[in-house]
Scaffold this motif. Structure first.
Motif, PDB file in Angstrom:
ATOM      1  N   ILE A   3      52.324  16.096  31.605  1.00 22.29           N
ATOM      2  CA  ILE A   3      52.284  16.171  30.151  1.00 22.29           C
ATOM      3  C   ILE A   3      51.696  17.515  29.734  1.00 22.29           C
ATOM      4  CG2 ILE A   3      51.404  15.116  28.040  1.00 22.29           C
ATOM      5  CD1 ILE A   3      51.151  12.480  29.691  1.00 22.29           C
ATOM      6  N   LEU A   4      52.453  18.247  28.937  1.00 26.62           N
ATOM      7  CA  LEU A   4      52.015  19.537  28.414  1.00 26.62           C
ATOM      8  C   LEU A   4      51.519  19.330  26.992  1.00 26.62           C
ATOM      9  CD1 LEU A   4      51.869  22.631  28.794  1.00 26.62           C
ATOM     10  CD2 LEU A   4      54.231  22.740  27.950  1.00 26.62           C
ATOM     11  N   VAL A   5      50.273  19.710  26.730  1.00 23.98           N
ATOM     12  CA  VAL A   5      49.644  19.510  25.426  1.00 23.98           C
ATOM     13  C   VAL A   5      49.329  20.870  24.822  1.00 23.98           C
ATOM     14  CG1 VAL A   5      47.713  18.450  24.195  1.00 23.98           C
ATOM     15  CG2 VAL A   5      48.633  17.360  26.262  1.00 23.98           C
ATOM     16  N   ASP A   6      49.822  21.095  23.618  1.00 21.84           N
ATOM     17  CA  ASP A   6      49.581  22.367  22.934  1.00 21.84           C
ATOM     18  C   ASP A   6      48.264  22.273  22.170  1.00 21.84           C
ATOM     19  OD1 ASP A   6      49.680  24.728  21.495  1.00 21.84           O
ATOM     20  OD2 ASP A   6      51.854  24.607  21.249  1.00 21.84           O
ATOM     21  N   PHE A  81      59.816  28.254  30.251  1.00 18.00           N
ATOM     22  CA  PHE A  81      59.431  28.701  31.596  1.00 18.00           C
ATOM     23  C   PHE A  81      58.307  27.814  32.136  1.00 18.00           C
ATOM     24  CE2 PHE A  81      56.674  31.272  34.323  1.00 18.00           C
ATOM     25  CZ  PHE A  81      57.565  31.562  35.342  1.00 18.00           C
ATOM     26  N   ILE A  82      57.311  27.531  31.289  1.00 17.30           N
ATOM     27  CA  ILE A  82      56.192  26.665  31.683  1.00 17.30           C
ATOM     28  C   ILE A  82      56.695  25.254  32.002  1.00 17.30           C
ATOM     29  CG2 ILE A  82      54.109  25.520  30.793  1.00 17.30           C
ATOM     30  CD1 ILE A  82      53.633  28.200  29.204  1.00 17.30           C
ATOM     31  N   ILE A  83      57.597  24.736  31.178  1.00 21.12           N
ATOM     32  CA  ILE A  83      58.152  23.394  31.374  1.00 21.12           C
ATOM     33  C   ILE A  83      58.874  23.303  32.719  1.00 21.12           C
ATOM     34  CG2 ILE A  83      59.974  21.831  30.536  1.00 21.12           C
ATOM     35  CD1 ILE A  83      59.046  22.692  27.650  1.00 21.12           C
ATOM     36  N   LEU A  84      59.684  24.293  33.023  1.00 20.99           N
ATOM     37  CA  LEU A  84      60.415  24.283  34.297  1.00 20.99           C
ATOM     38  C   LEU A  84      59.484  24.475  35.491  1.00 20.99           C
ATOM     39  CD1 LEU A  84      63.576  26.345  33.300  1.00 20.99           C
ATOM     40  CD2 LEU A  84      63.455  23.889  33.783  1.00 20.99           C
ATOM     41  N   LYS A  85      58.626  25.456  35.413  1.00 19.88           N
ATOM     42  CA  LYS A  85      57.730  25.789  36.529  1.00 19.88           C
ATOM     43  C   LYS A  85      56.807  24.626  36.905  1.00 19.88           C
ATOM     44  CE  LYS A  85      54.085  28.970  37.887  1.00 19.88           C
ATOM     45  NZ  LYS A  85      53.103  29.943  37.424  1.00 19.88           N
ATOM     46  N   ASN A  86      56.310  23.900  35.893  1.00 20.85           N
ATOM     47  CA  ASN A  86      55.340  22.830  36.144  1.00 20.85           C
ATOM     48  C   ASN A  86      55.959  21.434  36.118  1.00 20.85           C
ATOM     49  OD1 ASN A  86      52.696  24.372  36.238  1.00 20.85           O
ATOM     50  ND2 ASN A  86      53.600  25.114  34.339  1.00 20.85           N
ATOM     51  N   LYS A  87      57.290  21.384  36.065  1.00 25.52           N
ATOM     52  CA  LYS A  87      58.023  20.106  36.043  1.00 25.52           C
ATOM     53  C   LYS A  87      57.462  19.165  34.970  1.00 25.52           C
ATOM     54  CE  LYS A  87      59.278  20.616  40.813  1.00 25.52           C
ATOM     55  NZ  LYS A  87      58.796  20.542  42.142  1.00 25.52           N
ATOM     56  N   ILE A  88      57.368  19.690  33.760  1.00 25.29           N
ATOM     57  CA  ILE A  88      56.820  18.944  32.626  1.00 25.29           C
ATOM     58  C   ILE A  88      57.809  17.871  32.190  1.00 25.29           C
ATOM     59  CG2 ILE A  88      56.068  19.139  30.213  1.00 25.29           C
ATOM     60  CD1 ILE A  88      54.113  20.426  32.276  1.00 25.29           C
ATOM     61  N   ASN A  89      57.290  16.660  31.990  1.00 26.66           N
ATOM     62  CA  ASN A  89      58.112  15.530  31.540  1.00 26.66           C
ATOM     63  C   ASN A  89      58.028  15.300  30.035  1.00 26.66           C
ATOM     64  OD1 ASN A  89      56.680  14.517  34.358  1.00 26.66           O
ATOM     65  ND2 ASN A  89      58.900  14.345  34.304  1.00 26.66           N
TER      66      ASN A  89
END
Length: 175
Positions: A3-6, A81-89
């Motif tokens: 989970i990516l949180v801004d 790029f961050i989503i792909l690199k860190n396999k963000i769901n």
């Protein structure tokens, strides 16, 4: 689940959105589900008040720094790029007027109010009021494209429903 949180909204004065975001993150951090890994987006050289620093230091997860502020459209390419690199769901943001359709994962956004649309006389000098048509379009787009929209109250949900119609708020949840 990654989970990516801004958290770029936490810079500057401690606001209602900052408090709401920090409370939500505290609740998510208490989850004992080991399948959740959190990544946090901050802006390079971002300044924080003491409350924000205390909150940030208590979070577990990986911090990722972007070069541009929360409203800068140049971040779209960096975010993907961050989503792909860190396999963000899943991407969580307090912003609801971003072009989410350009991101490579589902988005949960937040709406606290639509006062610039419903009570323009109260915010006559606000950018959102002066750019009403753009704000209206981008809010509607955020409602349509997001995986889920978190609203902070029944009043906000009712305002959205009255302004945009019942079908456009079907993915909204009060938290």
């Amino acid at each position: 689940m990654n989970i990516l949180v801004d958290l770029r909204v936490l810079s500057g004065p401690w606001s209602g959105i900052a408090v709401y975001t920090s409370e939500l993150m505290k609740a998510l951090q208490k989850s004992k589900d080991p399948a959740h890994t959190f990544f946090y987006i901050l802006t390079k050289n971002q300044s924080f008040e003491k409350k924000a620093l205390s909150f940030l230091n208590a979070l577990s997860g990986k911090r990722i720094f972007l070069s541009y502020g929360v409203y800068d459209p140049r971040n779209i390419f960096s975010l993907n790029f961050i989503i792909l690199k860190n396999k963000i769901n899943l991407y969580f943001t307090t912003q609801y007027f971003w072009p989410f359709g350009l991101l490579l994962c589902p988005v949960i956004n937040m709406i606290h109010d639509i006062i610039p649309l419903t009570h323009q006389s109260l915010l006559a000098k606000s950018k959102k009021t002066r750019m009403k048509k753009f704000f209206e379009w981008s809010t509607l787009l955020g409602l349509k494209i997001s995986f889920r929209t978190v609203v902070n109250s029944r009043t906000t949900l009712d305002s959205l429903e009255n302004y945009f119609g019942k079908t456009h708020v079907s993915k909204c949840r009060i938290n």
